[in-house]
Design a protein around this motif. Structure first.
Motif, short mmCIF file in Angstrom:
data_model
loop_
_atom_site.label_atom_id
_atom_site.label_comp_id
_atom_site.label_asym_id
_atom_site.label_seq_id
_atom_site.Cartn_x
_atom_site.Cartn_y
_atom_site.Cartn_z
N PRO A 225 0.83 -1.21 0.00
CA PRO A 225 0.00 0.00 0.00
C PRO A 225 0.86 1.26 0.00
N LEU A 226 0.39 2.30 -0.67
CA LEU A 226 1.08 3.58 -0.70
C LEU A 226 0.40 4.50 0.33
N ILE A 227 1.03 4.62 1.50
CA ILE A 227 0.49 5.41 2.60
C ILE A 227 1.05 6.82 2.52
N THR A 228 0.17 7.81 2.56
CA THR A 228 0.63 9.20 2.46
C THR A 228 0.00 10.05 3.56
N SER A 229 0.71 11.12 3.90
CA SER A 229 0.17 12.12 4.82
C SER A 229 0.51 13.50 4.29
N ASN A 230 -0.51 14.32 4.12
CA ASN A 230 -0.35 15.71 3.71
C ASN A 230 -0.36 16.56 4.97
N TRP A 231 0.84 16.94 5.45
CA TRP A 231 0.95 17.64 6.72
C TRP A 231 0.36 19.05 6.65
N GLU A 232 0.13 19.57 5.45
CA GLU A 232 -0.45 20.90 5.29
C GLU A 232 -1.98 20.88 5.40
N ALA A 233 -2.57 19.70 5.35
CA ALA A 233 -4.03 19.60 5.41
C ALA A 233 -4.53 19.74 6.85
N GLU A 234 -5.81 19.96 6.97
CA GLU A 234 -6.42 20.08 8.29
C GLU A 234 -6.39 18.73 9.02
N SER A 235 -6.50 18.80 10.34
CA SER A 235 -6.54 17.57 11.14
C SER A 235 -7.73 16.70 10.71
N GLY A 236 -7.47 15.40 10.55
CA GLY A 236 -8.50 14.48 10.09
C GLY A 236 -8.56 14.35 8.58
N GLN A 237 -7.81 15.21 7.86
CA GLN A 237 -7.80 15.18 6.39
C GLN A 237 -6.40 14.88 5.85
N GLN A 238 -5.50 14.44 6.70
CA GLN A 238 -4.11 14.30 6.29
C GLN A 238 -3.76 12.94 5.70
N TRP A 239 -4.27 11.87 6.29
CA TRP A 239 -3.79 10.53 6.00
C TRP A 239 -4.61 9.81 4.94
N THR A 240 -3.91 9.05 4.09
CA THR A 240 -4.52 8.06 3.20
C THR A 240 -3.84 6.73 3.47
N VAL A 241 -4.62 5.74 3.92
CA VAL A 241 -4.07 4.43 4.31
C VAL A 241 -4.83 3.34 3.56
N PRO A 242 -4.24 2.78 2.50
CA PRO A 242 -4.92 1.72 1.74
C PRO A 242 -4.66 0.33 2.32
N LEU A 243 -5.59 -0.58 2.05
CA LEU A 243 -5.45 -1.99 2.39
C LEU A 243 -5.86 -2.81 1.17
N GLY A 244 -5.05 -3.79 0.79
CA GLY A 244 -5.40 -4.61 -0.37
C GLY A 244 -4.27 -5.54 -0.75
N LEU A 245 -4.43 -6.23 -1.88
CA LEU A 245 -3.45 -7.20 -2.35
C LEU A 245 -3.31 -7.10 -3.87
N ALA A 246 -2.19 -7.62 -4.36
CA ALA A 246 -1.96 -7.69 -5.80
C ALA A 246 -1.32 -9.03 -6.13
N LEU A 247 -1.52 -9.46 -7.36
CA LEU A 247 -0.86 -10.67 -7.87
C LEU A 247 0.10 -10.27 -8.96
N GLY A 248 1.33 -10.80 -8.90
CA GLY A 248 2.33 -10.50 -9.91
C GLY A 248 2.81 -11.74 -10.62
N GLN A 249 3.29 -11.57 -11.85
CA GLN A 249 3.78 -12.69 -12.66
C GLN A 249 4.85 -12.21 -13.63
N ILE A 250 5.94 -12.97 -13.72
CA ILE A 250 6.96 -12.72 -14.72
C ILE A 250 6.53 -13.41 -16.02
N LEU A 251 6.45 -12.63 -17.10
CA LEU A 251 6.10 -13.12 -18.42
C LEU A 251 7.20 -12.72 -19.40
N ARG A 252 7.10 -13.21 -20.64
CA ARG A 252 8.08 -12.85 -21.65
C ARG A 252 7.36 -12.48 -22.95
N ILE A 253 7.81 -11.37 -23.56
CA ILE A 253 7.40 -11.00 -24.90
C ILE A 253 8.60 -11.28 -25.78
N GLY A 254 8.59 -12.40 -26.48
CA GLY A 254 9.81 -12.86 -27.15
C GLY A 254 10.85 -13.16 -26.10
#
Length: 289
Positions: A225-254
């Motif tokens: 997750p990409l967690i960010t905080s905007n310290w210039e924002a008002e209290s309660g409006q600063q943080w973004t906290v994501p939760l989730g998952l991703a699947l990755g795979q190595i492939l080849r193009i040629g």
């Protein structure tokens, strides 16, 4: 018979079909047949497992060019969709036998929905971030890099970000243990002057926990997750906290290895106008030595 192992293989196969279908949407018809017909395999550029681990290391001594597309749903006061395509080339340099300098650039192309009545969608380039990490060439159990990040005012429209320079420290550390790759990246960027919307003070943290499947070399599950905080924002409006998952795979193009990833994140904590959730799709071209 191991029922848990059978269940893991079934879900992995289903997720891989979805991921490969997503890759196909971003490739030309001629490329699709090549990419899907060839399974990850060992070669001069390394095995699929080795490439997966290198791709999961933000400061690997390997040139790579990720194209990461983020669709943010429920963005702004009218719950519209914001789309951000990050072009993120990584170029390492060998300084000597002991030290590497790894550079990372983030160039965002943004489609921004209107934030006020009568304002239409704005498309253009956002602020560019350039990071440089000094990292030991011969890493032990702990792989680390320390350096600085600079933000350049490349925005083509005021709606897409600040138009003043900024900078700050950046640090990354990780370890690899068995099938696991665990670590995190953190930086804080302050604007060099600026007032109002042009002034910024932003913290970015990206922890990552990746699990590489032994039963399917080159396949991995990722929590980053990409967690960010905007310290210039008002209290309660600063943080973004994501939760989730991703699947990755190595492939080849040629003979060209790519790292494809598909994931979804729900923003459990977010500002009032922040997006509710995000769909992330990435194709990363790998150029191992």
């Amino acid at each position: 018979m191991n029922p848990l192992g059978s269940l893991e293989e079934a879900w992995t196969a289903r997720l891989l079909r979805l991921l490969r279908a997503a890759v196909a949407l971003g490739l030309t018809p001629g490329m699709v047949g090549t990419a899907l017909a060839q399974e990850p395999q060992a070669g001069a550029a390394g095995s699929a497992e080795e490439l997966a681990r290198a791709a999961q290391n933000p400061i690997a001594a390997m040139i790579s060019v990720p194209f990461q597309n983020n669709m943010n749903f429920g963005y702004g006061p009218n719950d519209h969709i914001q789309n951000v395509l990050n072009i993120q080339p990584v170029v390492p340099f060998s300084l000597n036998e002991d030290w590497n300098l790894v550079t990372r650039t983030i160039l965002p192309l943004i489609s921004q929905p209107g934030m006020t009545p009568g304002q239409g969608t704005t498309f253009g380039l956002g602020a560019t971030q350039f990071s440089a990490f000094l990292s030991p060439a011969q890493a032990g159990r702990l792989i680390w890099g320390a350096g600085a990040v600079v933000q350049a005012p490349t925005t083509t429209d005021q709606a897409l970000g600040s138009n003043v320079w900024g900078g700050g420290p950046s640090f990354v550390a990780l370890t690899m243990a068995g099938p696991w790759v665990i670590g995190g990246l953190v930086n804080n960027i302050w604007s060099a002057g600026g007032e109002g919307r042009n002034k910024y003070n932003t913290l970015t943290m990206q922890p990552f926990v990746n699990y590489n499947f032994a039963s399917s070399p080159g396949t991995y599950m990722s929590f980053s997750p990409l967690i960010t905080s905007n310290w210039e924002a008002e209290s309660g409006q600063q943080w973004t906290v994501p939760l989730g998952l991703a699947l990755g795979q190595i492939l080849r193009i040629g003979q060209q290895p790519i790292n494809a990833q598909l994931g979804a994140y729900y923003n459990a904590i977010r500002p009032d106008i922040g997006p509710e959730w995000q769909l992330r799709f990435q194709i990363q071209f790998l150029f191992p030595r």
